[in-house]
Design a protein around this motif. Sequence first.
Motif, PDB file in Angstrom:
ATOM      1  N   LYS A 166       0.831  -1.209   0.000  1.00  0.00           N
ATOM      2  CA  LYS A 166       0.000   0.000   0.000  1.00  0.00           C
ATOM      3  C   LYS A 166       0.866   1.260   0.000  1.00  0.00           C
ATOM      4  CE  LYS A 166      -2.614  -0.715   3.661  1.00  0.00           C
ATOM      5  NZ  LYS A 166      -3.784  -0.539   4.576  1.00  0.00           N
ATOM      6  N   ASP A 210      -5.048   5.114   1.921  1.00  0.00           N
ATOM      7  CA  ASP A 210      -6.443   4.677   2.017  1.00  0.00           C
ATOM      8  C   ASP A 210      -7.080   5.053   3.352  1.00  0.00           C
ATOM      9  OD1 ASP A 210      -5.342   2.916   3.842  1.00  0.00           O
ATOM     10  OD2 ASP A 210      -5.820   1.093   2.721  1.00  0.00           O
ATOM     11  N   SER A 270      -6.080   4.120   6.420  1.00  0.00           N
ATOM     12  CA  SER A 270      -5.669   3.255   7.523  1.00  0.00           C
ATOM     13  C   SER A 270      -4.304   3.707   8.035  1.00  0.00           C
ATOM     14  CB  SER A 270      -5.618   1.791   7.067  1.00  0.00           C
ATOM     15  OG  SER A 270      -4.692   1.629   6.007  1.00  0.00           O
ATOM     16  N   GLU A 319      -0.806   2.808  10.998  1.00  0.00           N
ATOM     17  CA  GLU A 319      -0.105   1.984  11.978  1.00  0.00           C
ATOM     18  C   GLU A 319       0.438   2.904  13.062  1.00  0.00           C
ATOM     19  OE1 GLU A 319       1.670  -1.416   8.899  1.00  0.00           O
ATOM     20  OE2 GLU A 319       3.027  -0.243  10.165  1.00  0.00           O
ATOM     21  N   ASN A 376      -2.277   7.140  16.744  1.00  0.00           N
ATOM     22  CA  ASN A 376      -3.631   7.522  16.336  1.00  0.00           C
ATOM     23  C   ASN A 376      -3.760   9.023  16.136  1.00  0.00           C
ATOM     24  OD1 ASN A 376      -6.390   8.660  17.458  1.00  0.00           O
ATOM     25  ND2 ASN A 376      -6.870   6.641  16.618  1.00  0.00           N
ATOM     26  N   ALA A 389      -2.630  10.201  12.734  1.00  0.00           N
ATOM     27  CA  ALA A 389      -3.618   9.864  11.712  1.00  0.00           C
ATOM     28  C   ALA A 389      -4.784  10.843  11.741  1.00  0.00           C
ATOM     29  CB  ALA A 389      -4.117   8.438  11.919  1.00  0.00           C
ATOM     30  N   GLU A 408      -5.696  13.227   8.583  1.00  0.00           N
ATOM     31  CA  GLU A 408      -7.000  13.156   7.937  1.00  0.00           C
ATOM     32  C   GLU A 408      -7.739  14.490   8.039  1.00  0.00           C
ATOM     33  OE1 GLU A 408      -8.543  10.346   6.216  1.00  0.00           O
ATOM     34  OE2 GLU A 408      -6.372  10.139   6.147  1.00  0.00           O
ATOM     35  N   ARG A 410     -14.652   8.563  12.403  1.00  0.00           N
ATOM     36  CA  ARG A 410     -13.406   7.789  12.341  1.00  0.00           C
ATOM     37  C   ARG A 410     -12.571   7.949  13.605  1.00  0.00           C
ATOM     38  NH1 ARG A 410     -10.454   5.784   8.657  1.00  0.00           N
ATOM     39  NH2 ARG A 410      -8.618   7.084   9.016  1.00  0.00           N
ATOM     40  N   ARG A 464     -12.814   5.416   0.308  1.00  0.00           N
ATOM     41  CA  ARG A 464     -12.813   5.104   1.742  1.00  0.00           C
ATOM     42  C   ARG A 464     -14.223   4.753   2.220  1.00  0.00           C
ATOM     43  NH1 ARG A 464      -8.688   9.888   3.861  1.00  0.00           N
ATOM     44  NH2 ARG A 464      -6.907   9.178   2.669  1.00  0.00           N
TER      45      ARG A 464
END
Length: 395
Positions: free
Chosen positions: A187, A259, A261, A263, A266, A269, A273, A330, A395
């Motif tokens: 990815k 996409d 997601s 790792e 948090n 991310a 986003e 999310r 998504r």
Amino acid sequence: MVSRNSVVPACLILFLLFATTSAQQKTESSPSDFVLEIVFVPGVPPAYQNVPRSESTPGRAWYARFNQVKGWQLPPGADPVRAVNIVHFFRGETATINVSVMRGKKFHDVEEMVATNELAENQTWQVEALKNFGVEPFVIRLVRVGSTLAEPPAIRNLTKSIEVVGIEPVISTLPRFKLTLHNVSAKDIAAVKLEVRQGQKLLMETTPGGIDGTPFVRGGESVEVGVSPEVRAEPAAGNYKPTVPVGQELLIKGLIFTDGSFEGDNESAAVHESWQLGCRIELRRIVPLLTNAASPGESVSTFAPANLRSQLEALNFEVADTDLGGLRARFPARNQDSLKSWVEGAMHSTRKDLLDELKRFQTSSDIARFRSWLIAAEERYSNWLARLDEKNSTR
């Protein structure tokens, strides 16, 4: 292999939210053996900035920490100063230094010039003109330190999809390293969260990512990232000298895939986003203006730089709750006000970047050059929006 800077355009890294240092170094070209020593708060050890040789890629850093002039009152209708910006490069035997302030009710929306000066080696400049903006003067000194090759920090990797290929020193005035990462997954990765730590203490953090909605590193490919350890000012012979504290560690804390997601971390991310959403919302507003202005049937004089600027500045920054619904779903554990602030920050930054590009045409009468820039800008921003729309639809 793709080469990226550790610092990318503002719509990919929110310095205001990620930064833990007072100054944010943004660009560096070939080393000049000189640094700026900057006292931004009296009694606090100074910060250091590399002084590049190239005027085309000057050094740039802003300081959100400063003292206000006692008793100074903000003029009616004026926005408060949120940061002091310092742009600099080495030319001949002196360094050219431009000092400005960043104003805004909440973000750095407007840049206002304060003063310019030339400094030779060991010369000091107390920027008295900052008092006119309610800021206690910064003290700037040009110091020769020579070029260095420092020992790389230890690396700790908390991700599964990134493999560290290696890290090697780069010849620079202040210590700097080239980190090579390999994406072992299939990815595409949008951004990687990096931290510099000393034991349990967080020294610096950054999240390098792709440009204009492109991946940072595609599946199975490698990328080079510039990283720097923390540099501190240590007392020396009645002055200071830049030193690198021992025991620093580079932590690869997390990553975000294109996409959506992720790792590890948090929060990174959630910020990424939110930032992408804010870019997308703002691009929906400014792309139609650029498309209309660049239309072959439109008069160039109708869409002169001043007119386009006024249309951009007339746009609001309101965010509808419907725009935030998916983001909040999310990341339900994240502070909802913070999510909205990150989105708003991206909107402001995206528009400011475009307005800053327009500045070069403020005093120019070269209509053909403006028209050429306009067509290129419309294509760039339209493609950027298309990439973000495509990601959102999957998504």
